[in-house]
Every structure is written in C-alpha cells, then in structure tokens.
Design a protein around this motif. Structure first.
Motif, PDB file in Angstrom:
ATOM      1  N   PRO A 101       0.807  -1.223   0.000  1.00  0.00           N
ATOM      2  CA  PRO A 101       0.000   0.000   0.000  1.00  0.00           C
ATOM      3  C   PRO A 101       0.843   1.278   0.000  1.00  0.00           C
ATOM      4  O   PRO A 101       0.479   2.267  -0.656  1.00  0.00           O
ATOM      5  CB  PRO A 101      -0.837  -0.134   1.275  1.00  0.00           C
ATOM      6  N   SER A 102       1.955   1.286   0.714  1.00  0.00           N
ATOM      7  CA  SER A 102       2.799   2.480   0.773  1.00  0.00           C
ATOM      8  C   SER A 102       3.389   2.799  -0.579  1.00  0.00           C
ATOM      9  O   SER A 102       3.554   3.982  -0.935  1.00  0.00           O
ATOM     10  CB  SER A 102       3.917   2.285   1.805  1.00  0.00           C
ATOM     11  N   MET A 103       3.728   1.765  -1.354  1.00  0.00           N
ATOM     12  CA  MET A 103       4.297   2.001  -2.679  1.00  0.00           C
ATOM     13  C   MET A 103       3.229   2.416  -3.680  1.00  0.00           C
ATOM     14  O   MET A 103       3.447   3.293  -4.528  1.00  0.00           O
ATOM     15  CB  MET A 103       5.023   0.743  -3.148  1.00  0.00           C
ATOM     16  N   VAL A 104       2.076   1.786  -3.588  1.00  0.00           N
ATOM     17  CA  VAL A 104       0.962   2.142  -4.487  1.00  0.00           C
ATOM     18  C   VAL A 104       0.542   3.591  -4.239  1.00  0.00           C
ATOM     19  O   VAL A 104       0.328   4.369  -5.197  1.00  0.00           O
ATOM     20  CB  VAL A 104      -0.218   1.187  -4.286  1.00  0.00           C
ATOM     21  N   ALA A 105       0.451   3.980  -2.973  1.00  0.00           N
ATOM     22  CA  ALA A 105      -0.028   5.328  -2.642  1.00  0.00           C
ATOM     23  C   ALA A 105       0.944   6.417  -3.076  1.00  0.00           C
ATOM     24  O   ALA A 105       0.536   7.555  -3.293  1.00  0.00           O
ATOM     25  CB  ALA A 105      -0.269   5.428  -1.135  1.00  0.00           C
ATOM     26  N   THR A 106       2.226   6.082  -3.179  1.00  0.00           N
ATOM     27  CA  THR A 106       3.230   7.094  -3.502  1.00  0.00           C
ATOM     28  C   THR A 106       3.748   6.973  -4.931  1.00  0.00           C
ATOM     29  O   THR A 106       4.695   7.679  -5.297  1.00  0.00           O
ATOM     30  CB  THR A 106       4.414   6.974  -2.536  1.00  0.00           C
ATOM     31  N   ALA A 107       3.163   6.105  -5.742  1.00  0.00           N
ATOM     32  CA  ALA A 107       3.665   5.884  -7.103  1.00  0.00           C
ATOM     33  C   ALA A 107       3.581   7.171  -7.903  1.00  0.00           C
ATOM     34  O   ALA A 107       2.522   7.791  -7.992  1.00  0.00           O
ATOM     35  CB  ALA A 107       2.862   4.782  -7.783  1.00  0.00           C
ATOM     36  N   PRO A 108       4.700   7.615  -8.497  1.00  0.00           N
ATOM     37  CA  PRO A 108       4.678   8.851  -9.272  1.00  0.00           C
ATOM     38  C   PRO A 108       4.133   8.617 -10.673  1.00  0.00           C
ATOM     39  O   PRO A 108       4.142   7.503 -11.198  1.00  0.00           O
ATOM     40  CB  PRO A 108       6.160   9.229  -9.333  1.00  0.00           C
ATOM     41  N   SER A 109       3.678   9.684 -11.271  1.00  0.00           N
ATOM     42  CA  SER A 109       3.260   9.632 -12.669  1.00  0.00           C
ATOM     43  C   SER A 109       3.847  10.850 -13.358  1.00  0.00           C
ATOM     44  O   SER A 109       3.894  11.949 -12.794  1.00  0.00           O
ATOM     45  CB  SER A 109       1.737   9.626 -12.813  1.00  0.00           C
TER      46      SER A 109
END
Length: 207
Positions: free
Chosen positions: A198-206
């Motif tokens: 969840p921490s990686m999904v929530a902070t994934a850049p675009s």
C-alpha cells in the motif's frame, strides 16, 4: 493532527522514500505536505528558510527546526514511531543496512543527475561521456544488488529496501528504456512484489 511540514515534490525519488516511510510507520497524519517545484537553477524562497542549500525533501518540525536530506529525515522518523525499527539500532547489521541504503541513494543520485543533464541542460552543452558514466554506476549497482543482496532485500521492507524500491521506481519513471529487468530478473521479481505494498501504491509517481 499534523505537527510537521514536508517540503514535497512527488516526482523526486528521495521525497518518495520519505513518504513511503511515513506510510509504513503510520505517521502520515503528522505531516502537512508543502508542494515545491524546483530545479538546480530555480529554487524556492520558503524552502530555503532553515535549509540554505535548498534541498528536498526537507522536514520542518513543530519547533521550527528543519531537517534536510532524506537519510536524515528517514532516520528521524524511524525514531518517532511505535513498532519495529526500520534500521537496526546497533552492531554490524546496522552498518550493513546503512551501506545498502546508501547504495540505493547513489542509484537515485545518478538517475536524477542523468535526468538533469539530458533534459534541463541545453542540448549543445550535454556531455555524453558523463551520461554514460552515470549509467555505468547504475548498472554496476543493480548488478551488485542482484548478485549479493537479494536475500537482504527480501528479509524485510526496511529503509534499505525502501530506498532500492524507490530507486527502481524512479528508473521506470525517467528511464523506461534502461532495461534493468532483463539483466536482473531476481531484483525484478522482488520489486514486482514490494511495489504492491500500500505504501508504494499510494506514492507511485506519474510523469
């Protein structure tokens, strides 16, 4: 209730590392995000207050103290939460994990420097030899992670693993042609797993 301010740019892998730590340690609600948009030649006056070098991430504490450099901020946050430490507190294990975390930061440094050289510097002034040297640093580091450190990375999502994951995410964002998965299939499998946290999904850049 937020008691700290994080000067924040979501595309920075160093900022992302701090954000992942905030998520992983349950401290996100303690922080107000202050967006900044800076380049090596364009700073931010508010960011520079208490942070004269103008680095992001920077964390302003409740008493006005400003911490800068993601390693400093992450270690501070690691001392502020209840739960397992994200770095061993002492002994040989601490130095091993800190060195691995430093290697992850070095990958980010080389990737960010490459981005600046290839995008922000005027084309007629770009130095291909310098860009190639940065790419070599990244390749050597990723090969070393594959050959020597997969078991360490898989042992827990601590500061070292968070740093490596954010470095790989930044490579995917800014240098999708780099082709690291073909060369490091074990690292690719590890990253595919941790990127679903969840921490990686929530902070994934675009882009």
């Amino acid at each position: 209730m937020s008691t700290m301010t994080l000067f924040h740019s979501p595309l920075s892998p160093f900022v992302r590392k701090v954000m992942v730590v905030l998520h992983e340690t349950g401290q996100l609600q303690r922080v107000t995000l202050q967006p900044v948009n800076i380049t090596p030649v364009n700073g931010d006056e508010q960011l520079n207050q208490g942070n004269p070098i103008g680095k992001i991430p920077a964390l302003r504490l409740e008493d006005g103290t400003v911490l800068h450099d993601s390693r400093v901020i992450c270690e501070y946050l690691d001392l502020q939460h209840v739960g397992p430490a994200l770095l061993p507190r002492e002994g040989a294990a601490r130095w091993r994990r800190m060195t691995l975390a430093s290697q992850a930061d070095a990958i980010m440094d080389a990737a960010v420097a490459s981005r600046y050289e290839s995008v922000l510097r005027p084309e007629e002034k770009r130095w291909d030899g310098w860009l190639n040297a940065q790419a070599d640093k990244i390749r050597r580091s990723l090969a070393n992670l594959e050959q020597e450190h997969l078991a360490q990375l898989a042992s827990g999502f601590d500061l070292a693993a968070i740093g490596v994951a954010c470095a790989l995410g930044y490579l995917d964002l800014r240098q999708p042609q780099f082709g690291w998965r073909e060369r490091q299939p074990g690292l690719a499998a590890w990253y595919a797993e941790v990127s679903q946290r969840p921490s990686m999904v929530a902070t994934a850049p675009s882009a």
